[in-house]
Design a protein around this motif. Sequence first.
Motif, PDB file in Angstrom:
ATOM      1  N   SER A  66      49.429 -13.747 -25.932  1.00 17.55           N
ATOM      2  CA  SER A  66      49.838 -13.745 -24.522  1.00 17.55           C
ATOM      3  C   SER A  66      48.688 -14.342 -23.714  1.00 17.55           C
ATOM      4  CB  SER A  66      50.136 -12.326 -24.050  1.00 17.55           C
ATOM      5  OG  SER A  66      51.300 -11.831 -24.665  1.00 17.55           O
ATOM      6  N   ALA A  67      48.907 -15.526 -23.168  1.00 18.19           N
ATOM      7  CA  ALA A  67      47.852 -16.245 -22.455  1.00 18.19           C
ATOM      8  C   ALA A  67      48.028 -16.113 -20.950  1.00 18.19           C
ATOM      9  CB  ALA A  67      47.850 -17.710 -22.860  1.00 18.19           C
ATOM     10  N   HIS A  68      46.918 -15.961 -20.240  1.00 19.01           N
ATOM     11  CA  HIS A  68      46.904 -15.889 -18.783  1.00 19.01           C
ATOM     12  C   HIS A  68      45.698 -16.629 -18.250  1.00 19.01           C
ATOM     13  CE1 HIS A  68      50.118 -12.857 -18.289  1.00 19.01           C
ATOM     14  NE2 HIS A  68      49.701 -12.427 -19.474  1.00 19.01           N
ATOM     15  N   VAL A  69      45.815 -17.119 -17.035  1.00 20.22           N
ATOM     16  CA  VAL A  69      44.685 -17.743 -16.357  1.00 20.22           C
ATOM     17  C   VAL A  69      44.200 -16.789 -15.280  1.00 20.22           C
ATOM     18  CG1 VAL A  69      43.886 -19.697 -14.986  1.00 20.22           C
ATOM     19  CG2 VAL A  69      45.551 -20.053 -16.828  1.00 20.22           C
ATOM     20  N   PHE A  70      42.988 -16.307 -15.443  1.00 22.33           N
ATOM     21  CA  PHE A  70      42.346 -15.441 -14.456  1.00 22.33           C
ATOM     22  C   PHE A  70      41.040 -16.105 -14.025  1.00 22.33           C
ATOM     23  CE2 PHE A  70      44.405 -11.906 -17.087  1.00 22.33           C
ATOM     24  CZ  PHE A  70      45.490 -11.774 -16.229  1.00 22.33           C
ATOM     25  N   TYR A  75      42.518 -16.505 -20.702  1.00 22.50           N
ATOM     26  CA  TYR A  75      42.318 -15.305 -21.513  1.00 22.50           C
ATOM     27  C   TYR A  75      43.549 -15.111 -22.383  1.00 22.50           C
ATOM     28  CZ  TYR A  75      38.371 -14.311 -18.477  1.00 22.50           C
ATOM     29  OH  TYR A  75      37.180 -14.397 -17.800  1.00 22.50           O
ATOM     30  N   ILE A  76      43.315 -14.802 -23.650  1.00 26.95           N
ATOM     31  CA  ILE A  76      44.400 -14.642 -24.612  1.00 26.95           C
ATOM     32  C   ILE A  76      44.389 -13.212 -25.119  1.00 26.95           C
ATOM     33  CG2 ILE A  76      45.441 -15.519 -26.735  1.00 26.95           C
ATOM     34  CD1 ILE A  76      43.625 -18.034 -26.329  1.00 26.95           C
ATOM     35  N   TYR A  77      45.559 -12.569 -25.028  1.00 28.14           N
ATOM     36  CA  TYR A  77      45.721 -11.181 -25.462  1.00 28.14           C
ATOM     37  C   TYR A  77      46.623 -11.179 -26.695  1.00 28.14           C
ATOM     38  CZ  TYR A  77      43.678 -10.404 -20.907  1.00 28.14           C
ATOM     39  OH  TYR A  77      42.829 -10.440 -19.826  1.00 28.14           O
ATOM     40  N   PRO A  78      46.042 -11.213 -27.900  1.00 30.93           N
ATOM     41  CA  PRO A  78      46.833 -11.296 -29.126  1.00 30.93           C
ATOM     42  C   PRO A  78      46.889  -9.963 -29.875  1.00 30.93           C
ATOM     43  CG  PRO A  78      44.602 -12.000 -29.589  1.00 30.93           C
ATOM     44  CD  PRO A  78      44.614 -11.476 -28.168  1.00 30.93           C
ATOM     45  N   SER A  79      47.753  -9.908 -30.862  1.00 33.76           N
ATOM     46  CA  SER A  79      47.666  -8.860 -31.872  1.00 33.76           C
ATOM     47  C   SER A  79      46.485  -9.178 -32.785  1.00 33.76           C
ATOM     48  CB  SER A  79      48.940  -8.822 -32.711  1.00 33.76           C
ATOM     49  OG  SER A  79      50.081  -8.614 -31.903  1.00 33.76           O
ATOM     50  N   HIS A 101      41.638  -7.395 -29.893  1.00 28.68           N
ATOM     51  CA  HIS A 101      40.523  -8.246 -29.491  1.00 28.68           C
ATOM     52  C   HIS A 101      41.039  -9.200 -28.425  1.00 28.68           C
ATOM     53  CE1 HIS A 101      37.435  -7.873 -32.932  1.00 28.68           C
ATOM     54  NE2 HIS A 101      38.335  -6.909 -33.116  1.00 28.68           N
ATOM     55  N   ILE A 102      40.249  -9.476 -27.417  1.00 33.82           N
ATOM     56  CA  ILE A 102      40.634 -10.429 -26.380  1.00 33.82           C
ATOM     57  C   ILE A 102      39.800 -11.694 -26.532  1.00 33.82           C
ATOM     58  CG2 ILE A 102      40.713 -10.840 -23.887  1.00 33.82           C
ATOM     59  CD1 ILE A 102      41.202  -7.780 -23.632  1.00 33.82           C
ATOM     60  N   LEU A 103      40.476 -12.830 -26.416  1.00 35.99           N
ATOM     61  CA  LEU A 103      39.831 -14.134 -26.555  1.00 35.99           C
ATOM     62  C   LEU A 103      39.792 -14.827 -25.202  1.00 35.99           C
ATOM     63  CD1 LEU A 103      41.804 -15.368 -29.716  1.00 35.99           C
ATOM     64  CD2 LEU A 103      39.848 -13.800 -29.631  1.00 35.99           C
ATOM     65  N   SER A 104      38.826 -15.728 -25.025  1.00 35.22           N
ATOM     66  CA  SER A 104      38.782 -16.521 -23.793  1.00 35.22           C
ATOM     67  C   SER A 104      38.339 -17.931 -24.104  1.00 35.22           C
ATOM     68  CB  SER A 104      37.846 -15.895 -22.760  1.00 35.22           C
ATOM     69  OG  SER A 104      36.490 -15.983 -23.175  1.00 35.22           O
ATOM     70  N   MET A 105      38.712 -18.864 -23.215  1.00 35.69           N
ATOM     71  CA  MET A 105      38.318 -20.257 -23.355  1.00 35.69           C
ATOM     72  C   MET A 105      38.281 -20.896 -21.971  1.00 35.69           C
ATOM     73  SD  MET A 105      41.864 -21.227 -25.365  1.00 35.69           S
ATOM     74  CE  MET A 105      41.412 -22.891 -25.793  1.00 35.69           C
ATOM     75  N   ASP A 106      37.267 -21.723 -21.750  1.00 41.22           N
ATOM     76  CA  ASP A 106      37.110 -22.398 -20.458  1.00 41.22           C
ATOM     77  C   ASP A 106      37.975 -23.639 -20.352  1.00 41.22           C
ATOM     78  OD1 ASP A 106      35.144 -20.688 -19.262  1.00 41.22           O
ATOM     79  OD2 ASP A 106      33.679 -21.526 -20.656  1.00 41.22           O
TER      80      ASP A 106
END
Length: 370
Positions: A66-70, A75-79, A101-106
């Motif tokens: 589940s990806a969102h832009v904050f 920010y990616i909220y995966p299983s 675990h939460i992932l992020s990418m610029d």
Amino acid sequence: MLRTLASHRAALLLAAPLALAACQSQPTQTADQPAAGATAPAHTTGGKPKYLTQPLLSSIYTADPSAHVFNGKIYIYPSHDIEAGIPENDKGDHFAMRDYHILSMDSIGGKVTDHGVALDLKDIPWAGRQLWAPDAAFKNGTYYLYFPVKDKQDVFRMGVATSSSPTGPFKADATPIAGSYSIDPAVFTDTDGKAYMYFGGLWGGQLQRWQTGKYDANAPEKKPDGNEPAIGPRVAQLSADMKHFAGPVQEIKLVDEAGKPLLASDTKRRFFEGGWLHKYQGKYYFSYSTGDTHLLVYAVSNSPTGPFTYKGVIMNPVQGWTTHHSIVEFKGKWYIFYHDTQLSGKTWLRNVKVTELKRNPDGSIVTINP
């Protein structure tokens, strides 16, 4: 996130070109992470790329992104998939995830950061087992993590946890959201400020057990079928504090171009799980997985609660049984985050990916071959 026997896995599609470079981060190694060089399928066939894109992360197994832009960042909220050693079955007991675990990418194609454990099963007071696909939202300085987990009676409910940071750690509320059930929460906040949760999943997701409004442990595992109307996904408006349902849970109507409900036998179009909502040029696009036919499809409406008219296929089957996605706009382009089993070859050990989502001039979505 579909859970069933691996013998039904979708065939791998081979001919698509490589669209995005792999981008990986390297957090501390853990026992459930992919073994370097072990059983991973080849990335090329006859000199041609075998996959449309490469995994965003190879240090742990991740799925259902589940990806969102904050604040201008993705920010990616995966299983978080693990090897739990549980035999496969149609109820999905082998999908025994224990934390997030939460992932992020610029940037798309840039470095991916794993921010570590944001929420653990042991820190959810009412939870029993199986932390399945989550989602997130932001309002009034607080980040909300929504998650499905089986309670101590083995019934899926929706929980909510909060944090002052998009990466957590998140603190779970002491009880599940009242009136919630099944799996795969997806939260959409409209331009008028109203927020909605979309949810539901068949078979192991237990949605078919709620047709009377109460949980029926004796309901057939895979009903309805045939020419009965298909079971629709659910939607409920969220309260101002984002922690409760502000009104009754409603079943979403999915219809064909003639306005007739999709049937349970229409397995290439009917809803199975993994719903997601996004808005484009004033229209609401509800996309979802068809489950045992392994397609990501979409339907369109003038209202966030439907009815939604089926329009077509977003993505053809990925490698592995399950398919689950999210769609987000970032810097003027649209992207779809999804998963497959490139790293492991096992349907319960998946890896998240991303590729651009393209549309025709009329707003229809161009089908992707992963």
